[in-house]
Design a protein around this motif. Structure first.
Motif, PDB file in Angstrom:
ATOM      1  N   ARG A 149       0.488  -1.087  -0.073  1.00 54.68           N
ATOM      2  CA  ARG A 149       0.240   0.151  -0.033  1.00 54.68           C
ATOM      3  C   ARG A 149       0.674   1.365   0.071  1.00 54.68           C
ATOM      4  NH1 ARG A 149      -3.522  -0.779   5.346  1.00 54.68           N
ATOM      5  NH2 ARG A 149      -1.680  -1.600   5.598  1.00 54.68           N
ATOM      6  N   ILE A 150       0.517   2.405  -0.588  1.00 55.63           N
ATOM      7  CA  ILE A 150       1.558   3.514  -0.962  1.00 55.63           C
ATOM      8  C   ILE A 150       0.507   4.466  -0.016  1.00 55.63           C
ATOM      9  CG2 ILE A 150       1.759   5.403  -2.605  1.00 55.63           C
ATOM     10  CD1 ILE A 150       2.138   3.474  -4.664  1.00 55.63           C
ATOM     11  N   ARG A 151       1.612   5.400   0.672  1.00 54.57           N
ATOM     12  CA  ARG A 151       0.949   5.711   1.788  1.00 54.57           C
ATOM     13  C   ARG A 151       2.170   7.009   1.841  1.00 54.57           C
ATOM     14  NH1 ARG A 151       2.129   0.947   4.466  1.00 54.57           N
ATOM     15  NH2 ARG A 151       0.512   0.307   5.821  1.00 54.57           N
ATOM     16  N   SER A 152       2.725   7.791   1.152  1.00 53.42           N
ATOM     17  CA  SER A 152       3.630   9.106   0.622  1.00 53.42           C
ATOM     18  C   SER A 152       3.702   9.137  -0.696  1.00 53.42           C
ATOM     19  CB  SER A 152       4.434   8.486   1.526  1.00 53.42           C
ATOM     20  OG  SER A 152       5.496   8.440   1.052  1.00 53.42           O
ATOM     21  N   VAL A 153       3.735  10.028  -1.180  1.00 54.06           N
ATOM     22  CA  VAL A 153       4.552  11.100  -2.222  1.00 54.06           C
ATOM     23  C   VAL A 153       5.331  10.387  -2.763  1.00 54.06           C
ATOM     24  CG1 VAL A 153       4.632  12.875  -3.454  1.00 54.06           C
ATOM     25  CG2 VAL A 153       2.425  12.871  -2.502  1.00 54.06           C
ATOM     26  N   GLU A 154       5.976   9.616  -1.631  1.00 59.96           N
ATOM     27  CA  GLU A 154       7.995   9.525  -2.081  1.00 59.96           C
ATOM     28  C   GLU A 154       7.819   7.857  -2.602  1.00 59.96           C
ATOM     29  OE1 GLU A 154      10.596  10.934  -2.440  1.00 59.96           O
ATOM     30  OE2 GLU A 154       9.570  12.943  -1.500  1.00 59.96           O
ATOM     31  N   GLN A 155       6.786   7.123  -1.812  1.00 60.67           N
ATOM     32  CA  GLN A 155       6.364   5.502  -2.002  1.00 60.67           C
ATOM     33  C   GLN A 155       6.216   6.139  -3.602  1.00 60.67           C
ATOM     34  OE1 GLN A 155       4.304   3.668   1.424  1.00 60.67           O
ATOM     35  NE2 GLN A 155       5.985   3.670   2.057  1.00 60.67           N
ATOM     36  N   THR A 156       4.952   6.434  -3.675  1.00 64.61           N
ATOM     37  CA  THR A 156       4.674   6.593  -5.064  1.00 64.61           C
ATOM     38  C   THR A 156       5.760   6.855  -6.475  1.00 64.61           C
ATOM     39  OG1 THR A 156       2.380   7.020  -4.410  1.00 64.61           O
ATOM     40  CG2 THR A 156       2.896   7.444  -6.315  1.00 64.61           C
ATOM     41  N   LYS A 157       6.712   7.779  -5.688  1.00 68.74           N
ATOM     42  CA  LYS A 157       7.906   8.503  -6.903  1.00 68.74           C
ATOM     43  C   LYS A 157       8.744   6.680  -6.817  1.00 68.74           C
ATOM     44  CE  LYS A 157       8.187  13.417  -6.229  1.00 68.74           C
ATOM     45  NZ  LYS A 157       9.309  14.530  -5.792  1.00 68.74           N
ATOM     46  N   HIS A 158       9.194   6.299  -5.817  1.00 67.21           N
ATOM     47  CA  HIS A 158      10.052   4.916  -5.538  1.00 67.21           C
ATOM     48  C   HIS A 158       9.353   4.513  -6.491  1.00 67.21           C
ATOM     49  CE1 HIS A 158      12.849   1.888  -3.992  1.00 67.21           C
ATOM     50  NE2 HIS A 158      11.222   1.527  -4.377  1.00 67.21           N
ATOM     51  N   LEU A 159       8.281   4.083  -6.954  1.00 65.91           N
ATOM     52  CA  LEU A 159       7.408   3.275  -7.595  1.00 65.91           C
ATOM     53  C   LEU A 159       7.325   3.316  -8.726  1.00 65.91           C
ATOM     54  CD1 LEU A 159       5.440  -0.216  -7.539  1.00 65.91           C
ATOM     55  CD2 LEU A 159       3.411   2.599  -7.361  1.00 65.91           C
ATOM     56  N   VAL A 160       7.268   4.430  -8.981  1.00 64.01           N
ATOM     57  CA  VAL A 160       7.441   5.495 -10.268  1.00 64.01           C
ATOM     58  C   VAL A 160       8.554   4.917 -11.549  1.00 64.01           C
ATOM     59  CG1 VAL A 160       7.409   7.710 -12.175  1.00 64.01           C
ATOM     60  CG2 VAL A 160       6.023   6.962 -10.443  1.00 64.01           C
ATOM     61  N   ARG A 161      10.076   5.368  -9.998  1.00 65.04           N
ATOM     62  CA  ARG A 161      11.385   4.800 -10.476  1.00 65.04           C
ATOM     63  C   ARG A 161      11.914   3.638 -11.260  1.00 65.04           C
ATOM     64  NH1 ARG A 161      11.905   9.291  -6.737  1.00 65.04           N
ATOM     65  NH2 ARG A 161      12.300   7.764  -5.073  1.00 65.04           N
ATOM     66  N   HIS A 162      11.404   2.885  -9.818  1.00 64.03           N
ATOM     67  CA  HIS A 162      10.906   1.270 -10.575  1.00 64.03           C
ATOM     68  C   HIS A 162      10.546   0.808 -11.684  1.00 64.03           C
ATOM     69  CE1 HIS A 162      12.059  -3.126  -8.977  1.00 64.03           C
ATOM     70  NE2 HIS A 162      10.435  -3.066  -8.922  1.00 64.03           N
ATOM     71  N   ALA A 163       9.534   0.887 -11.885  1.00 63.92           N
ATOM     72  CA  ALA A 163       9.094   0.421 -13.019  1.00 63.92           C
ATOM     73  C   ALA A 163       9.720   1.565 -14.651  1.00 63.92           C
ATOM     74  CB  ALA A 163       7.468   1.431 -13.496  1.00 63.92           C
ATOM     75  N   ALA A 164      10.069   2.342 -14.729  1.00 66.17           N
ATOM     76  CA  ALA A 164      10.600   3.059 -15.144  1.00 66.17           C
ATOM     77  C   ALA A 164      12.138   2.022 -15.442  1.00 66.17           C
ATOM     78  CB  ALA A 164      11.587   4.637 -14.907  1.00 66.17           C
ATOM     79  N   ASP A 165      12.797   2.024 -14.458  1.00 62.84           N
ATOM     80  CA  ASP A 165      14.202   1.145 -14.606  1.00 62.84           C
ATOM     81  C   ASP A 165      13.896  -0.622 -14.782  1.00 62.84           C
ATOM     82  OD1 ASP A 165      15.334   3.348 -13.385  1.00 62.84           O
ATOM     83  OD2 ASP A 165      14.967   2.049 -11.365  1.00 62.84           O
ATOM     84  N   ALA A 166      12.571  -0.672 -14.870  1.00 62.45           N
ATOM     85  CA  ALA A 166      11.836  -2.398 -15.537  1.00 62.45           C
ATOM     86  C   ALA A 166      11.330  -1.960 -16.810  1.00 62.45           C
ATOM     87  CB  ALA A 166      11.120  -2.960 -14.388  1.00 62.45           C
ATOM     88  N   GLU A 167      11.296  -0.365 -17.411  1.00 67.07           N
ATOM     89  CA  GLU A 167      10.945  -0.070 -18.779  1.00 67.07           C
ATOM     90  C   GLU A 167       9.667  -0.476 -18.959  1.00 67.07           C
ATOM     91  OE1 GLU A 167      13.501  -2.419 -21.375  1.00 67.07           O
ATOM     92  OE2 GLU A 167      15.215  -1.320 -20.822  1.00 67.07           O
ATOM     93  N   VAL A 168       9.023  -0.298 -17.649  1.00 68.54           N
ATOM     94  CA  VAL A 168       7.101  -0.779 -18.182  1.00 68.54           C
ATOM     95  C   VAL A 168       7.076   0.251 -18.897  1.00 68.54           C
ATOM     96  CG1 VAL A 168       5.036  -0.175 -16.830  1.00 68.54           C
ATOM     97  CG2 VAL A 168       6.969  -1.705 -16.145  1.00 68.54           C
TER      98      VAL A 168
END
Length: 300
Positions: free
Chosen positions: A27-46
């Motif tokens: 579960r995402i509880r903060s903007v920073e967690q969302t940004k981390h998820l976005v960076r992870h998705a970009a690294d995975a070439e989603v």
């Protein structure tokens, strides 16, 4: 009377909620967690890295205020209510804007917004030998939108879209004009700088506001600043005057912060969370020295 026992439905809902929480630990509880998820998705070439950058900008967007992106009062290109058709044409050719605040006595008295496209028929009439004396500037201006400098950018963008407005006059806490903001200024915080055909021309980096006071764009090359002010600031480590000021303060400056370099004072007029925009440069009557600073401290 005894309390009624919880219903079977509420028990079932509570059980389902606990089960969902246990099975969905991400579960995402903060903007920073969302940004981390976005960076992870970009690294995975989603999705592309450029898309991740846009999402980051959108996530930061709600924290920005009008004061962070506005054009300061001293940098506003305005038209006086007494301007003639030729005066307005000259101003439009020089600055290339499509909209201008119209002022009466001074910049605190903005009476409307003029759209240059409203003048096209007058220019056509003049070319055909028509009578330009029928030109009435005040009949063409539109009612200005006024917004406080503390207004959130996401709220301003929604208001721009709702009212189909592209420019607003920014007011400070005392009701005076602090500057102006356009829909382009707001959108640039999401997508980055938007250059049009007029931006290809060299921008005016340094403007004199008073005999000893100038506004200077933060992206002004140090070499250009040295040539204009007769200074000898080094550009070995930093190319722009904004970088030099940031290095002097030791952090990315905020609006209102002041730095002193040699016999000049640099006050931040415009800045956001990512970069410095505009500086007010004042020539001091003296060059601060270490010895002078100690004497002043002892006197206090």
């Amino acid at each position: 009377m005894e309390d009624e026992p919880p219903s079977t439905d509420s028990k079932r809902e509570s059980l389902w909620q606990r089960l969902k929480n246990r099975l969905c630990p991400c579960r995402i509880r903060s903007v920073e967690q969302t940004k981390h998820l976005v960076r992870h998705a970009a690294d995975a070439e989603v999705f592309p890295v450029s898309t991740a950058g846009l999402i980051d900008s959108v996530l930061d967007f709600h924290e920005l205020r009008v004061r962070d992106v506005m054009v300061p009062r001293g940098q506003m290109d305005v038209i006086e209510d007494s301007a003639t058709l030729s005066d307005i044409l000259s101003a439009a050719i020089e600055s290339g804007h499509s909209r201008y605040p119209v002022i009466r006595a001074n910049r605190d008295e903005v009476i409307g917004i003029l759209l240059i496209k409203e003048l096209m028929r007058f220019f056509a009439d003049r070319e055909e030998g028509g009578d330009s004396e029928t030109f009435d500037l005040l009949a063409l201006v539109r009612t200005p939108m006024f917004v406080p400098e503390s207004k959130r950018l996401d709220a301003l963008l929604a208001e721009f879209r709702l009212t189909r407005t592209h420019m607003a006059i920014v007011l400070d806490e005392f009701g005076g004009v602090a500057g102006l903001v356009t829909i382009e200024d707001v959108l640039e915080e999401i997508v980055g700088d938007i250059d049009d055909e007029f931006d290809v021309e060299e921008r005016v980096n340094i403007r004199q506001q008073a005999p000893r006071r100038h506004t200077v764009r933060a992206l002004t090359p140090i070499s250009e600043f040295n040539a204009a002010f007769g200074t000898d600031f080094s550009d070995d480590e930093y190319d722009t005057i904004g970088g030099l000021v940031s290095n002097t303060l030791g952090h990315l400056p905020r609006r209102g912060e002041v730095a002193r370099l040699g016999s000049y004072e640099f006050k931040v007029l415009g800045a956001d969370r990512r970069r410095l925009h505009l500086l007010l440069v004042t020539k001091l009557d003296f060059e601060p020295t270490e010895e002078g600073s100690d004497d002043e401290s002892e006197g206090q």
